[in-house]
Design a protein around this motif. Structure first.
Motif, PDB file in Angstrom:
ATOM      1  N   GLU A 196       0.891  -1.286   0.042  1.00 15.57           N
ATOM      2  CA  GLU A 196      -0.141   0.129  -0.002  1.00 15.57           C
ATOM      3  C   GLU A 196       0.720   1.214   0.103  1.00 15.57           C
ATOM      4  O   GLU A 196       0.485   2.311  -0.666  1.00 15.57           O
ATOM      5  CB  GLU A 196      -0.853   0.142   1.186  1.00 15.57           C
ATOM      6  CG  GLU A 196      -2.024  -1.018   1.060  1.00 15.57           C
ATOM      7  CD  GLU A 196      -1.487  -2.567   1.617  1.00 15.57           C
ATOM      8  OE1 GLU A 196      -0.560  -2.560   2.223  1.00 15.57           O
ATOM      9  OE2 GLU A 196      -2.012  -3.377   1.101  1.00 15.57           O
TER      10      GLU A 196
ATOM     11  N   LYS B  15       2.255   1.755  -3.524  1.00 11.55           N
ATOM     12  CA  LYS B  15       1.202   2.251  -4.497  1.00 11.55           C
ATOM     13  C   LYS B  15       0.977   3.874  -4.043  1.00 11.55           C
ATOM     14  O   LYS B  15       0.489   4.444  -5.110  1.00 11.55           O
ATOM     15  CB  LYS B  15      -0.081   1.508  -4.091  1.00 11.55           C
ATOM     16  CG  LYS B  15      -0.218   0.168  -4.750  1.00 11.55           C
ATOM     17  CD  LYS B  15      -1.433  -0.715  -4.396  1.00 11.55           C
ATOM     18  CE  LYS B  15      -1.385  -2.057  -5.014  1.00 11.55           C
ATOM     19  NZ  LYS B  15      -2.823  -2.675  -4.837  1.00 11.55           N
ATOM     20  N   THR B  16       0.802   4.118  -3.079  1.00  7.45           N
ATOM     21  CA  THR B  16       0.592   5.652  -2.882  1.00  7.45           C
ATOM     22  C   THR B  16       1.789   6.354  -3.215  1.00  7.45           C
ATOM     23  O   THR B  16       1.684   7.536  -3.635  1.00  7.45           O
ATOM     24  CB  THR B  16       0.488   5.801  -1.240  1.00  7.45           C
ATOM     25  OG1 THR B  16      -0.660   4.979  -0.740  1.00  7.45           O
ATOM     26  CG2 THR B  16       0.080   7.250  -0.832  1.00  7.45           C
TER      27      THR B  16
ATOM     28  N   ARG C  33       1.453   7.314  -6.527  1.00  8.47           N
ATOM     29  CA  ARG C  33       0.834   8.456  -6.985  1.00  8.47           C
ATOM     30  C   ARG C  33       1.342   9.656  -6.567  1.00  8.47           C
ATOM     31  O   ARG C  33       1.142  10.789  -7.251  1.00  8.47           O
ATOM     32  CB  ARG C  33      -0.628   8.186  -6.120  1.00  8.47           C
ATOM     33  CG  ARG C  33      -1.485   7.044  -6.811  1.00  8.47           C
ATOM     34  CD  ARG C  33      -2.843   7.221  -6.195  1.00  8.47           C
ATOM     35  NE  ARG C  33      -2.996   6.942  -4.909  1.00  8.47           N
ATOM     36  CZ  ARG C  33      -2.972   5.697  -4.343  1.00  8.47           C
ATOM     37  NH1 ARG C  33      -3.104   4.519  -5.021  1.00  8.47           N
ATOM     38  NH2 ARG C  33      -3.164   5.823  -3.170  1.00  8.47           N
TER      39      ARG C  33
ATOM     40  N   ILE D 267       5.629   9.506   2.297  1.00 10.02           N
ATOM     41  CA  ILE D 267       4.393   9.614   2.279  1.00 10.02           C
ATOM     42  C   ILE D 267       3.680  10.466   3.328  1.00 10.02           C
ATOM     43  O   ILE D 267       2.894  11.477   2.882  1.00 10.02           O
ATOM     44  CB  ILE D 267       3.662   8.463   2.355  1.00 10.02           C
ATOM     45  CG1 ILE D 267       4.119   7.432   1.037  1.00 10.02           C
ATOM     46  CG2 ILE D 267       2.226   8.576   2.300  1.00 10.02           C
ATOM     47  CD1 ILE D 267       3.574   5.920   1.247  1.00 10.02           C
TER      48      ILE D 267
END
Length: 167
Positions: free
Chosen positions: A14, A17-18, A21, A161
């Motif tokens: 996860e 994936k973040t 982006r 992040i």
């Protein structure tokens, strides 16, 4: 047929994936760093593939089954096809995987797991070690160090992040 050695960290998929982006360049850098971190396993696995003369003689000849070429085995090709794979798909078992992409080397790696009594498998196991001949011994030797470094790299991804989301 790809042979895989893996260790999983919860939440890593996860996070990557973040990161893709938020900052695609940082994700590319993570992949480069992951390759450096996993290099001890990859190098050791490459060293575990025997020279062509040390495998069974039939493995050096062309062998096709159902139109798919399975052999000849080549040490150079086996070493070249040990690779790191980053896999963020939900259904995949792990995030970072060391895989063998060469069919002949994959057969060398796992022959005898399912049917240890066949003549081919028995001869191969007698001449070399038992199934999981190259990748797993390499991983077993280096796994704790690689996992610790990979965990640090993933924590850095989480920091990136968090910093980006707080803006």
């Amino acid at each position: 047929m790809a042979v895989t050695v893996k260790a999983e960290v919860k939440g890593g998929k996860e996070a990557l994936k973040t990161l893709r982006r938020i900052d695609p360049e940082a994700r590319k850098q993570f992949l480069k760093d992951a390759k450096k971190i996993a290099d001890p396993i990859i190098s050791a696995a490459k060293d575990n593939y025997p020279a062509d003369v040390f495998v069974l003689s039939g493995m050096s000849r062309k062998w096709t089954k159902n139109g798919r070429e399975l052999f000849p085995y080549s040490q150079a090709k086996a070493r070249r096809n040990v690779q790191l794979k980053l896999d963020t798909r939900a259904r995949s078992g792990g995030l970072i995987k060391v895989v063998q992409k060469d069919v002949a080397a994959s057969i060398y790696e796992v022959a005898g797991r399912k049917n240890p009594g066949s003549a081919f498998n028995a001869r191969l196991s007698a001449k070399t070690r038992r199934p999981s001949r190259a990748l797993w011994p390499a991983a077993e030797t280096n796994l704790s160090k690689v996992q610790a470094e990979m965990l640090d790299a993933l924590r850095e991804v989480e920091r990136l992040i968090t910093r980006e989301l707080e803006r």
